[in-house]
Design a protein around this motif. Sequence first.
Motif, PDB file in Angstrom:
ATOM      1  N   ARG A 208       1.312  13.956  -9.091  1.00 32.29           N
ATOM      2  CA  ARG A 208       1.951  14.584  -7.911  1.00 32.29           C
ATOM      3  C   ARG A 208       0.975  14.646  -6.746  1.00 32.29           C
ATOM      4  NH1 ARG A 208       3.951  19.299 -11.816  1.00 32.29           N
ATOM      5  NH2 ARG A 208       5.858  18.329 -12.617  1.00 32.29           N
ATOM      6  N   LEU A 209      -0.288  14.981  -7.056  1.00 34.52           N
ATOM      7  CA  LEU A 209      -1.304  15.080  -6.009  1.00 34.52           C
ATOM      8  C   LEU A 209      -1.558  13.700  -5.398  1.00 34.52           C
ATOM      9  CD1 LEU A 209      -3.246  17.111  -4.640  1.00 34.52           C
ATOM     10  CD2 LEU A 209      -4.963  16.503  -6.347  1.00 34.52           C
ATOM     11  N   TYR A 210      -1.595  12.691  -6.248  1.00 35.96           N
ATOM     12  CA  TYR A 210      -1.794  11.314  -5.777  1.00 35.96           C
ATOM     13  C   TYR A 210      -0.656  10.885  -4.834  1.00 35.96           C
ATOM     14  CZ  TYR A 210      -0.975   6.279  -5.971  1.00 35.96           C
ATOM     15  OH  TYR A 210      -0.678   4.983  -5.633  1.00 35.96           O
ATOM     16  N   GLN A 211       0.581  11.193  -5.231  1.00 35.23           N
ATOM     17  CA  GLN A 211       1.734  10.805  -4.408  1.00 35.23           C
ATOM     18  C   GLN A 211       1.697  11.492  -3.048  1.00 35.23           C
ATOM     19  OE1 GLN A 211       4.831  11.817  -7.193  1.00 35.23           O
ATOM     20  NE2 GLN A 211       4.820   9.786  -8.149  1.00 35.23           N
ATOM     21  N   ALA A 212       1.332  12.794  -3.055  1.00 35.45           N
ATOM     22  CA  ALA A 212       1.231  13.535  -1.797  1.00 35.45           C
ATOM     23  C   ALA A 212       0.117  12.960  -0.924  1.00 35.45           C
ATOM     24  CB  ALA A 212       0.980  15.011  -2.076  1.00 35.45           C
ATOM     25  N   VAL A 221       2.955   4.177  -2.146  1.00 32.14           N
ATOM     26  CA  VAL A 221       2.739   4.940  -3.376  1.00 32.14           C
ATOM     27  C   VAL A 221       3.025   4.060  -4.584  1.00 32.14           C
ATOM     28  CG1 VAL A 221       3.463   6.961  -4.716  1.00 32.14           C
ATOM     29  CG2 VAL A 221       3.419   7.082  -2.220  1.00 32.14           C
ATOM     30  N   ASP A 222       2.022   3.857  -5.440  1.00 31.82           N
ATOM     31  CA  ASP A 222       2.251   3.094  -6.668  1.00 31.82           C
ATOM     32  C   ASP A 222       2.757   4.036  -7.760  1.00 31.82           C
ATOM     33  OD1 ASP A 222       1.498   0.602  -5.723  1.00 31.82           O
ATOM     34  OD2 ASP A 222      -0.631   0.978  -6.123  1.00 31.82           O
ATOM     35  N   GLU A 223       3.492   3.466  -8.719  1.00 33.78           N
ATOM     36  CA  GLU A 223       3.936   4.255  -9.873  1.00 33.78           C
ATOM     37  C   GLU A 223       2.774   4.333 -10.864  1.00 33.78           C
ATOM     38  OE1 GLU A 223       6.913   5.826 -10.799  1.00 33.78           O
ATOM     39  OE2 GLU A 223       7.360   5.588  -8.664  1.00 33.78           O
ATOM     40  N   LEU A 224       1.979   5.376 -10.748  1.00 32.67           N
ATOM     41  CA  LEU A 224       0.810   5.470 -11.621  1.00 32.67           C
ATOM     42  C   LEU A 224       0.847   6.749 -12.456  1.00 32.67           C
ATOM     43  CD1 LEU A 224      -2.014   4.514  -9.070  1.00 32.67           C
ATOM     44  CD2 LEU A 224      -0.917   3.000 -10.715  1.00 32.67           C
ATOM     45  N   ASN A 225       0.444   6.622 -13.719  1.00 25.67           N
ATOM     46  CA  ASN A 225       0.318   7.836 -14.542  1.00 25.67           C
ATOM     47  C   ASN A 225      -1.106   8.389 -14.386  1.00 25.67           C
ATOM     48  OD1 ASN A 225      -1.458   6.574 -16.401  1.00 25.67           O
ATOM     49  ND2 ASN A 225       0.256   5.804 -17.592  1.00 25.67           N
ATOM     50  N   PRO A 226      -1.350   9.614 -14.862  1.00 27.29           N
ATOM     51  CA  PRO A 226      -2.670  10.235 -14.647  1.00 27.29           C
ATOM     52  C   PRO A 226      -3.843   9.389 -15.124  1.00 27.29           C
ATOM     53  CG  PRO A 226      -1.125  11.852 -15.496  1.00 27.29           C
ATOM     54  CD  PRO A 226      -0.410  10.542 -15.518  1.00 27.29           C
ATOM     55  N   SER A 227      -3.678   8.716 -16.267  1.00 28.85           N
ATOM     56  CA  SER A 227      -4.836   7.974 -16.768  1.00 28.85           C
ATOM     57  C   SER A 227      -5.071   6.695 -15.953  1.00 28.85           C
ATOM     58  CB  SER A 227      -4.715   7.733 -18.277  1.00 28.85           C
ATOM     59  OG  SER A 227      -4.279   6.451 -18.549  1.00 28.85           O
ATOM     60  N   GLN A 228      -4.006   6.132 -15.385  1.00 32.91           N
ATOM     61  CA  GLN A 228      -4.184   4.963 -14.493  1.00 32.91           C
ATOM     62  C   GLN A 228      -4.867   5.377 -13.192  1.00 32.91           C
ATOM     63  OE1 GLN A 228       0.038   4.004 -14.530  1.00 32.91           O
ATOM     64  NE2 GLN A 228      -0.336   2.042 -15.534  1.00 32.91           N
ATOM     65  N   ILE A 229      -4.477   6.533 -12.658  1.00 33.43           N
ATOM     66  CA  ILE A 229      -5.103   7.038 -11.426  1.00 33.43           C
ATOM     67  C   ILE A 229      -6.593   7.236 -11.672  1.00 33.43           C
ATOM     68  CG2 ILE A 229      -5.226   9.020  -9.837  1.00 33.43           C
ATOM     69  CD1 ILE A 229      -2.159   9.393 -10.426  1.00 33.43           C
ATOM     70  N   THR A 230      -6.908   7.860 -12.809  1.00 33.41           N
ATOM     71  CA  THR A 230      -8.306   8.123 -13.162  1.00 33.41           C
ATOM     72  C   THR A 230      -9.088   6.818 -13.300  1.00 33.41           C
ATOM     73  OG1 THR A 230      -7.528  10.068 -14.359  1.00 33.41           O
ATOM     74  CG2 THR A 230      -9.779   9.354 -14.800  1.00 33.41           C
ATOM     75  N   CYS A 241      -6.837   6.900  -5.013  1.00 34.08           N
ATOM     76  CA  CYS A 241      -7.027   7.491  -6.340  1.00 34.08           C
ATOM     77  C   CYS A 241      -8.321   8.303  -6.382  1.00 34.08           C
ATOM     78  CB  CYS A 241      -7.056   6.412  -7.423  1.00 34.08           C
ATOM     79  SG  CYS A 241      -5.470   5.591  -7.643  1.00 34.08           S
ATOM     80  N   LEU A 242      -9.374   7.748  -5.791  1.00 33.80           N
ATOM     81  CA  LEU A 242     -10.657   8.450  -5.771  1.00 33.80           C
ATOM     82  C   LEU A 242     -10.551   9.731  -4.953  1.00 33.80           C
ATOM     83  CD1 LEU A 242     -13.614   8.564  -6.604  1.00 33.80           C
ATOM     84  CD2 LEU A 242     -14.178   7.155  -4.618  1.00 33.80           C
ATOM     85  N   LYS A 243      -9.905   9.624  -3.782  1.00 35.98           N
ATOM     86  CA  LYS A 243      -9.700  10.802  -2.928  1.00 35.98           C
ATOM     87  C   LYS A 243      -8.919  11.875  -3.670  1.00 35.98           C
ATOM     88  CE  LYS A 243      -9.778  10.370   2.029  1.00 35.98           C
ATOM     89  NZ  LYS A 243      -9.241   9.757   3.236  1.00 35.98           N
ATOM     90  N   THR A 244      -7.935  11.423  -4.459  1.00 39.60           N
ATOM     91  CA  THR A 244      -7.098  12.355  -5.228  1.00 39.60           C
ATOM     92  C   THR A 244      -7.942  13.122  -6.236  1.00 39.60           C
ATOM     93  OG1 THR A 244      -5.169  10.916  -4.987  1.00 39.60           O
ATOM     94  CG2 THR A 244      -5.109  12.519  -6.776  1.00 39.60           C
ATOM     95  N   LEU A 245      -8.794  12.405  -6.966  1.00 44.92           N
ATOM     96  CA  LEU A 245      -9.629  13.068  -7.974  1.00 44.92           C
ATOM     97  C   LEU A 245     -10.652  13.999  -7.335  1.00 44.92           C
ATOM     98  CD1 LEU A 245     -10.251  10.373 -10.717  1.00 44.92           C
ATOM     99  CD2 LEU A 245      -8.664  12.261 -10.736  1.00 44.92           C
ATOM    100  N   GLU A 246     -11.220  13.567  -6.194  1.00 42.73           N
ATOM    101  CA  GLU A 246     -12.178  14.427  -5.496  1.00 42.73           C
ATOM    102  C   GLU A 246     -11.496  15.723  -5.067  1.00 42.73           C
ATOM    103  OE1 GLU A 246     -13.517  11.810  -2.413  1.00 42.73           O
ATOM    104  OE2 GLU A 246     -15.200  11.050  -3.615  1.00 42.73           O
ATOM    105  N   GLN A 247     -10.270  15.573  -4.550  1.00 45.63           N
ATOM    106  CA  GLN A 247      -9.511  16.731  -4.093  1.00 45.63           C
ATOM    107  C   GLN A 247      -9.118  17.629  -5.270  1.00 45.63           C
ATOM    108  OE1 GLN A 247      -8.434  19.337  -1.602  1.00 45.63           O
ATOM    109  NE2 GLN A 247      -9.341  17.445  -0.865  1.00 45.63           N
ATOM    110  N   PHE A 248      -8.748  17.005  -6.380  1.00 46.04           N
ATOM    111  CA  PHE A 248      -8.388  17.732  -7.601  1.00 46.04           C
ATOM    112  C   PHE A 248      -9.554  18.639  -8.005  1.00 46.04           C
ATOM    113  CE2 PHE A 248      -7.907  18.196 -12.229  1.00 46.04           C
ATOM    114  CZ  PHE A 248      -6.531  18.296 -12.421  1.00 46.04           C
TER     115      PHE A 248
END
Length: 327
Positions: A208-212, A221-230, A241-248
């Motif tokens: 959800r965070l990645y999509q936002a 927006v790609d259809e990605l699951n959490p482990s693909q984003i990671t 994806c990197l920005k998403t994890l940093e923000q997470f």
Amino acid sequence: MHHDNAFEPIIVADIGGTNARFALVTAFDKSAMKFKIEQAQTYPSADFSSLESALSQYVEFVSFYAPKYACLAVAGPIKGESVRLTNLGWNFVVSDVKQEFGFEQLSIINDFAAFAYAAPYLDKTENLSIKSGYFSDNENIAVIGPGTGFGAAALVKNNQHQTVLSCEAGHITLAAVTQLQFELLAQLKKQYDHVSVETVFSGIGLTRLYQAMAKIEQVEVDELNPSQITQRALDGHCEICLKTLEQFCSWLGSVAGDLALTFGARGGVFIGGGILPRIQHILLDSQFSQNFVKKGIMTNFVQDIPVTLVVQDNIPLIGAAACIANR
């Protein structure tokens, strides 16, 4: 439990949707704060129609020890005496099981209560310090975990007594602190009526965070699951994806700081696994610690609180042991 020299063996278990892990605690070394855990057996949960049938197999396995104490950690909510493990279809009443097996004591606790009981016994060398600080003895400890959902609990200490406070902190409203977080929250609000901590800080929350994030950055927006984003973030293949994890990780710092204030957790904050062990360096490079302490007039309260990422894997068993041994 009687505190004489003969340590009574305790059956401990970690019962999840996939596996039921059982073990026997046969001793406690007070100087090292370590339980001796042996006779471990792992059973596929799906092989059993009930908790009783799995427990009965293990009781037979350790019959030589004739254990009279048991504490089982289960993934799921516990309402009074009756426990429903919905994804397994196991329902049972604690007092019935206690009677059927002739236990002197039987406790059923949820996995986050187990994590809280385990906190004082965790091995400092096996886990990762995210924020240094001072572990105050006899002060409350908070445990949190962004996993399938978001769990939290506290080990509450009062003089020589302690108890575990279970709660629903995963469902408190998520607060935005930075401009980017306000924008992310606005995106999430379009889809979710109530954006809770768990909405973002859980496995599915990462998606959800990645999509936002992709919408704010106006990227497809790609259809990605959490482990693909990671994976994409770690490979350096996807900037969003990197920005998403940093923000997470950075935003989790604010949440952890809020819960440290809520629980008065001067004894430390422990964060349990989920995806975090896979992204340790992103977590350590993030704004986690800065955000943890950004609490206005209460900054000095959180300044000295240590935060530890727990990566050792036998936490529910240690917690189950501590739950009974401390009585």
